[in-house]
Design an enzyme around this catalytic site. Sequence first.
Site, PDB file in Angstrom:
ATOM      1  CD  GLU A 114      34.825  50.345 -12.830  1.00  0.00           C
ATOM      2  OE1 GLU A 114      35.483  50.765 -11.857  1.00  0.00           O
ATOM      3  OE2 GLU A 114      34.101  51.079 -13.523  1.00  0.00           O
ATOM      4  CD1 TRP A 141      37.686  53.186 -13.767  1.00  0.00           C
ATOM      5  CD2 TRP A 141      38.985  54.842 -12.995  1.00  0.00           C
ATOM      6  NE1 TRP A 141      37.078  54.389 -14.055  1.00  0.00           N
ATOM      7  CE2 TRP A 141      37.849  55.422 -13.592  1.00  0.00           C
ATOM      8  CE3 TRP A 141      39.949  55.687 -12.448  1.00  0.00           C
ATOM      9  CZ2 TRP A 141      37.652  56.799 -13.644  1.00  0.00           C
ATOM     10  CZ3 TRP A 141      39.757  57.065 -12.497  1.00  0.00           C
ATOM     11  CH2 TRP A 141      38.614  57.608 -13.096  1.00  0.00           C
ATOM     12  CD1 TRP A 188      42.580  69.759   4.207  1.00  0.00           C
ATOM     13  CD2 TRP A 188      40.469  69.116   3.785  1.00  0.00           C
ATOM     14  NE1 TRP A 188      42.501  69.432   2.872  1.00  0.00           N
ATOM     15  CE2 TRP A 188      41.227  69.032   2.580  1.00  0.00           C
ATOM     16  CE3 TRP A 188      39.118  68.763   3.754  1.00  0.00           C
ATOM     17  CZ2 TRP A 188      40.673  68.616   1.368  1.00  0.00           C
ATOM     18  CZ3 TRP A 188      38.582  68.338   2.541  1.00  0.00           C
ATOM     19  CH2 TRP A 188      39.343  68.275   1.375  1.00  0.00           C
ATOM     20  CG  ASN A 210      33.367  52.071  -6.571  1.00  0.00           C
ATOM     21  OD1 ASN A 210      34.380  52.557  -6.098  1.00  0.00           O
ATOM     22  ND2 ASN A 210      32.772  52.574  -7.646  1.00  0.00           N
ATOM     23  CD1 TRP A 213      42.417  65.348   0.662  1.00  0.00           C
ATOM     24  CD2 TRP A 213      43.549  63.416   0.603  1.00  0.00           C
ATOM     25  NE1 TRP A 213      43.683  65.621   0.202  1.00  0.00           N
ATOM     26  CE2 TRP A 213      44.402  64.456   0.149  1.00  0.00           C
ATOM     27  CE3 TRP A 213      44.057  62.128   0.651  1.00  0.00           C
ATOM     28  CZ2 TRP A 213      45.728  64.234  -0.248  1.00  0.00           C
ATOM     29  CZ3 TRP A 213      45.371  61.902   0.255  1.00  0.00           C
ATOM     30  CH2 TRP A 213      46.186  62.942  -0.183  1.00  0.00           C
ATOM     31  CD1 TRP A 268      40.398  57.058   0.516  1.00  0.00           C
ATOM     32  CD2 TRP A 268      39.222  58.786   1.316  1.00  0.00           C
ATOM     33  NE1 TRP A 268      39.511  56.573   1.453  1.00  0.00           N
ATOM     34  CE2 TRP A 268      38.788  57.611   1.967  1.00  0.00           C
ATOM     35  CE3 TRP A 268      38.625  59.995   1.664  1.00  0.00           C
ATOM     36  CZ2 TRP A 268      37.772  57.622   2.930  1.00  0.00           C
ATOM     37  CZ3 TRP A 268      37.615  60.016   2.617  1.00  0.00           C
ATOM     38  CH2 TRP A 268      37.205  58.837   3.233  1.00  0.00           C
TER      39      TRP A 268
END
Length: 484
Positions: free
Chosen positions: A287, A290, A318, A353, A371, A394
């Site tokens: 993680e 990431w 959108w 998360n 987003w 996102w």
Amino acid sequence: MPKHAIILHWFRRDLRLTDNTALNAAAKDGAQVVPVYVLSDWKKAHQWTGSIRQQFLCGCLDSLARNLGKLGSRLILRTGRADLEIEKLILETKATAVYFNRDYDPYGRDMEKKVQAVCARYGVVCQSYKDRVLHEPDEVLTGSGGPYRVYTPYSRNWLALDKTAPTGKPTTLGAVRLIPSDPLPTLEHWELPTTLAALPAGGERAARERMKGFIEYRTLMSYAQKRNTPAGITTSRLGQDLRFGLISIRELYARCIAAAGGALSQGGQGDSPSISNRLSIETYIKELAWREFYQAILWYYPSVFDEEFTPKFRGLPWSGSDEDFQSWSQGKTGFPIVDAGMRELLSTGFMHNRVRMIVSMFLTKDLHCHWKLGESFFMQHLVDGENASNNGGWQWSAGTGADAAPYFRIQNPWTQTKNYDPEGHYIRQWVPELKNVPAERFLAAPKDGRALAPGYLLPIVDHGRERQRTLAIFAKHVGSSADF
Ligand SMILES: Cc1cc2nc3c(=O)[nH]c(=O)nc-3n(C[C@H](O)[C@H](O)[C@H](O)COP(=O)(O)OP(=O)(O)OC[C@H]3O[C@@H](n4cnc5c(N)ncnc54)[C@H](O)[C@@H]3O)c2cc1C
């Protein structure tokens, strides 16, 4: 013999004394170090932050000032553009060097260039250091020397690289003469409203307690099994501490490796931790990778702030309504897991998360909102709001980002509840209207058209129908995209 009589240390996302690379270097090279933090001067509203994170920052600066005081030093606060304030301080203090730790986002990089230009103009040494990551973007590259666009090969390379060990903190920085300083800020500095959110304590000491607690009280050892459970404390909760540099990433990594008995890849033998504990530690360290992957993405592709990472998804229609966005942002969608997540965010500045993934996919795929709306809302409310990871998260959920969830894999909020909060503990904690409702009623939309509880809304959309709409919109767009 120190190299410089006076060095300015420009504090940025490194609000700690322990294992602070640039600060340690300044302490070694300077007879006197002047610690500086430059406060932003925007007022009332900001697209990328809000009361919650600024309140946390206030606590961090207060703690930093006290810690510097204990060393006989003093935090100098100024307000405005960092390069202009540093220029003034060079003139006021006659400093011959400016030291700082590097930042990887486009705004941070831009300001570094401006500070370097100021230093060059005055013939002042400007030294920058790697500090906030284990590996800078240009250390983790593909075989052909380019940036990775996919996480798994990036992380394999990242994991295999040697990691720098942590160091200690300076014992002295020298006394700071009578240089004027702005007062420690409160939310009034930005003319922001008071927040009632229950935030973690700011500052280095509180963050170090959280780090030690995570490792010593064994949340780390059960991370692989429990990290997807939003109820209770199942993850490290160190996001804000890494965001503001209250703890050193080198120290966190070194503590994890020590907990793994010295290495990740060996099997469990003798007194060393069990294989399942090692798996948890390895999962946790991935993680952390990431986090650095998204910083590298932002470094190489700063346009992700403005447009979709994947070209074929640029220009998607959108069509979400403002009314639906408001329902989502207030935690009033009639989807218990979504409402619980949004209310946790509003009450604490944190969201688990797993639930971040659920609510962001819901906003983009069920409500068809852009987003960027969610990205900005999260940045305004998350105490760990960090623009590289937030943008990455996102775009992952919208299906448009680096290594994103494929657009046709749309999470079903009811199934997600069944998988990750089957007994409804998390939902009941954050949606009090539902505290007497049996958990099985959180696992599917009410079929009888009756609300789950008095005062609780019916779902504002039908997930199955909106899923079909999203699939059709994406498929049509991809089909018509020239840049496939
Ligand atoms: C839509 C969305 C928005 C997000 N916005 C942010 C953000 O603004 N700031 C932020 O730090 N993280 C963000 N994340 C990633 C992740 O949700 C948080 O890092 C994590 O929930 C923080 O809690 P923790 O410290 O207990 O995490 P842990 O699970 O204990 O993880 C430890 C640390 O690893 C890093 N990390 C973990 N997961 C990720 C990830 N997927 N991407 C990047 N870093 C990760 C964080 O620094 C985190 O503190 C976002 C994820 C999504 C899906």
